[in-house]
Design an enzyme around this catalytic site. Structure first.
Site, PDB file in Angstrom:
ATOM      1  N   ASP A  90      -1.672   8.940 -17.174  1.00  0.00           N
ATOM      2  CA  ASP A  90      -1.217   7.946 -16.195  1.00  0.00           C
ATOM      3  C   ASP A  90      -0.445   8.602 -15.054  1.00  0.00           C
ATOM      4  OD1 ASP A  90      -1.693   5.194 -15.754  1.00  0.00           O
ATOM      5  OD2 ASP A  90       0.440   4.816 -15.928  1.00  0.00           O
ATOM      6  N   GLU A 134       8.494   6.211  -9.355  1.00  0.00           N
ATOM      7  CA  GLU A 134       7.608   6.199 -10.525  1.00  0.00           C
ATOM      8  C   GLU A 134       7.170   7.611 -10.909  1.00  0.00           C
ATOM      9  OE1 GLU A 134       5.454   2.666 -11.059  1.00  0.00           O
ATOM     10  OE2 GLU A 134       3.586   3.724 -11.472  1.00  0.00           O
ATOM     11  N   GLU A 174      -2.061  -3.711 -10.697  1.00  0.00           N
ATOM     12  CA  GLU A 174      -0.648  -3.887 -11.083  1.00  0.00           C
ATOM     13  C   GLU A 174      -0.498  -4.964 -12.156  1.00  0.00           C
ATOM     14  OE1 GLU A 174       0.899  -1.428 -10.257  1.00  0.00           O
ATOM     15  OE2 GLU A 174       1.819  -1.509  -8.270  1.00  0.00           O
ATOM     16  N   GLU A 179      -9.718  -0.323 -16.498  1.00  0.00           N
ATOM     17  CA  GLU A 179      -8.469  -0.384 -17.277  1.00  0.00           C
ATOM     18  C   GLU A 179      -8.771  -0.313 -18.772  1.00  0.00           C
ATOM     19  OE1 GLU A 179      -5.290  -0.296 -16.378  1.00  0.00           O
ATOM     20  OE2 GLU A 179      -5.602  -0.329 -14.221  1.00  0.00           O
TER      21      GLU A 179
END
Ligand code: HMH
Length: 220
Positions: free
Chosen positions: A47, A87, A139, A209
């Site tokens: 990620d 992040e 998101e 995803e």
């Protein structure tokens, strides 16, 4: 209202795939406390690589937003760009905690597939409506997935709560809701072919995803 009907209809039409993306065995195992920590570490490092690619995509959404005649959404999208800096620092910190060496991790197949998709949507020919829809659903999958891990009745291991809070917090949920309003407004004013492309991108994100969670669950 009339404006909300497009995304609401997609959510109904693609409900099963949305559930597969947001209640995947990988994130459900975080909530259950049965997560395999090597899988978690794999997700973490993959990620990090994803977010590095995501920066360019979100920057392209910001640029398209600024070129709109009425760019009221600019501050929300700009906030999204700005939060990616924090992040990336968060990922580097977590990697140290989990003893993961980010520099030595190559992107796996599903991650590369996602990178290619993001790259194609960064092109100037892609409309703002399509780009911002893609941004919102990317998101939202994380918000819903990790939000579930901190909802009532969770057995999430304490060392994973920080990760779940990052995307599961009330603040991140509000941000996703702001993006949702932008999307509904944008689609209400978009031509039919753009709405169709946006729906295709919505479905593609859900597939990607699911692939990303699968990749994290087991090395393939
Ligand atoms: C794969 N999807 C993936 N990674 C993320 N960090 C997000 C969505 C949310 O930003």
């Amino acid at each position: 209202g009339v404006e909300a009907s497009t995304t609401a209809a997609w959510m109904e039409r693609h409900r099963q795939m949305y559930e597969r993306a947001t209640r995947h065995p990988f994130t459900v195992s975080i909530r259950d406390g049965t997560i395999d920590l090597s899988a978690f570490k794999r997700w973490l490092s993959q990620d990090y690589l994803f977010v590095r690619e995501f920066v360019a995509f979100v920057a392209s959404v910001l640029l398209k937003c600024c070129k709109q005649e009425d760019s009221l959404d600019m501050e929300i999208i700009l906030g999204g760009v700005a939060s990616l800096s924090d992040e990336l620092s968060w990922f580097k910190n977590e990697a140290v905690k989990w003893d993961v060496d980010l520099a030595s991790v190559p992107p796996l197949k599903s991650n590369l597939e996602y990178h290619r998709f993001l790259g194609s949507l960064t092109e100037p020919e892609i409309s703002y409506a399509v780009a911002v829809t893609t941004f919102w659903i990317i998101e939202t999958v994380y918000q819903d997935s990790f939000g579930f891990c901190i909802e009532e009745g969770n057995k999430t291991p304490p060392e994973l709560l920080g990760t779940c809070q990052r995307w599961g917090s009330a603040e991140f949920k509000q941000y996703c809701q702001s993006l949702h309003r932008i999307v509904d407004h944008s689609l209400a004013n978009a031509p039919a072919d753009a709405v169709k492309s946006a729906e295709e991108a919505f479905v593609r994100v859900l597939e990607l995803e699911i692939g990303f969670w699968e990749m994290s669950s087991s090395q393939s």
